[in-house]
Design an enzyme around this catalytic site. Structure first.
Site, PDB file in Angstrom:
ATOM      1  N   HIS A  40       0.852  -1.189   0.000  1.00 49.05           N
ATOM      2  CA  HIS A  40       0.000   0.000   0.000  1.00 49.05           C
ATOM      3  C   HIS A  40       0.891   1.244   0.000  1.00 49.05           C
ATOM      4  O   HIS A  40       1.858   1.318   0.744  1.00 49.05           O
ATOM      5  CB  HIS A  40      -0.892  -0.021   1.247  1.00 49.05           C
ATOM      6  N   HIS A 117       2.139  11.184  -1.214  1.00 46.00           N
ATOM      7  CA  HIS A 117       1.288  10.806  -0.078  1.00 46.00           C
ATOM      8  C   HIS A 117       1.424  11.931   0.946  1.00 46.00           C
ATOM      9  O   HIS A 117       2.311  11.919   1.784  1.00 46.00           O
ATOM     10  CB  HIS A 117       1.698   9.470   0.525  1.00 46.00           C
TER      11      HIS A 117
END
Length: 335
Positions: A40, A117
């Protein structure tokens, strides 16, 4: 924590060629009916500590980071980093699904694309695509799935640039979406890469791109509630083709405030024993309750990759189509 992590990484290196070592009875099963380990937010191991906050983040986060960068930025880094292994190390560890969140910096006049991110990475997307190619060339029987997602700040021109790079770099290694992706078929055709692209218009224009892969994201801070979410999704039933069960926990502002000395890594490591039990109970296959890709954070820990790979031993192809009323795509399993 560093000692156990290093040990796990050493063990995981044994999984670098795990697909080529699968028994022949599994070579004709579509990859979406096998168990595949994934990471992930694959690229967060190289987040840029000097990066600006992503354009996708809230105005509040941007404001706080601008006013108190010395306090806020380290917190962002602690809770944005989900992996410590490089992409090559992840592939060598056995990961076969890479979660690429791609973005273009708003103030950047170049065509450079980065991963993101909350903040951007130090490396460009193009550099990592070449790195993946180099690994594939030394592992000719391993298959990798790239999930291209997010696309923060990408214009039509930038999408065209990215897709051109993908096609030029991987060429015949790209598996077209009209192919049923079994190991035998992909080996025979020289395909090693499946690229899913979270932009429907672009997928329709390029046969080398696969549709976005559904991701079961629980958005939970507690392990028990995450497992409850995953079990609820299984009762609803798996998608027909590729999909991801995300075993990653997700922090929120309240959790961060209650854990001022915490990090996503600590949060993840605490959850792994319970998640390990859940993983070992799963079955791959086409049935409603079966799993396919399982993606997690900090994949070098606690035999996560090995546990997912080992699920494929539960598949029992000799019973293929022999159960009463079984359709042509049914697979029975031994416990």
């Amino acid at each position: 924590m560093e000692g156990p992590l290093q040990t796990s990484i050493h063990v995981c290196h044994e999984n670098g060629q795990w697909m080529s070592r699968l028994p022949e009875k599994l070579w004709d099963i579509p990859l979406y009916n096998l168990a595949l380990p994934g990471s992930h937010d694959t690229m967060t191991y190289c987040l840029d500590k000097n990066s600006a906050v992503s354009g996708n983040e809230s105005k509040l986060v941007k404001f706080l980071n601008k006013c108190m960068p010395c306090i806020v930025h380290p917190i962002i880094m602690k809770w944005s980093t989900t992996q410590v292994l490089t992409v090559t190390e992840q592939l060598e560890a056995g990961v076969r699904y890479l979660d690429f969140r791609i973005a273009h910096k708003a103030s950047d006049p170049s065509m450079n694309l980065y991963f993101v991110h909350m903040v951007y990475t130090t490396v460009t997307v193009q550099d990592i695509l070449w790195e993946v190619l180099r690994w594939l060339e030394t592992h000719p029987q391993e298959i990798v799935i790239l999930a291209c997602r997010n696309f923060d700040g990408l214009t039509k021109k930038l999408h065209c640039h990215l897709i051109t790079c993908i096609k030029e770099i991987f060429q015949c290694k790209l598996c077209p979406r009209n192919v049923v992706p079994t190991l035998r078929t992909m080996w025979q055709r020289g395909h090693q890469l499946i690229v899913s692209y979270e932009e429907d218009v672009e997928v329709e224009e390029h046969c080398e791109l696969w549709p976005a892969i559904p991701y079961w994201w629980g958005n939970k801070t507690a392990t028990r509630t995450l497992i409850q979410y995953l079990e609820r999704m299984k009762r609803i039933g798996r998608p027909e083709k590729f999909f991801v069960a995300g075993i990653n926990l997700t922090e929120n502002l309240r959790y961060i405030l209650l854990h001022p000395f915490g990090s996503l890594k600590k949060m993840t490591l605490q959850s792994l024993p319970c998640l390990k039990i859940w993983i070992k109970q799963q079955y791959p296959g086409p049935k409603k309750e079966c799993i396919n890709i399982v993606a997690g954070d900090f994949i070098g820990n606690d035999d996560f990759v090995k546990d997912v790979i080992d699920l494929n031993t539960k598949i029992n192809p000799p019973l293929y189509c022999q159960s009463k009323g079984a359709g042509t795509n049914s697979i029975s399993f031994s416990a």
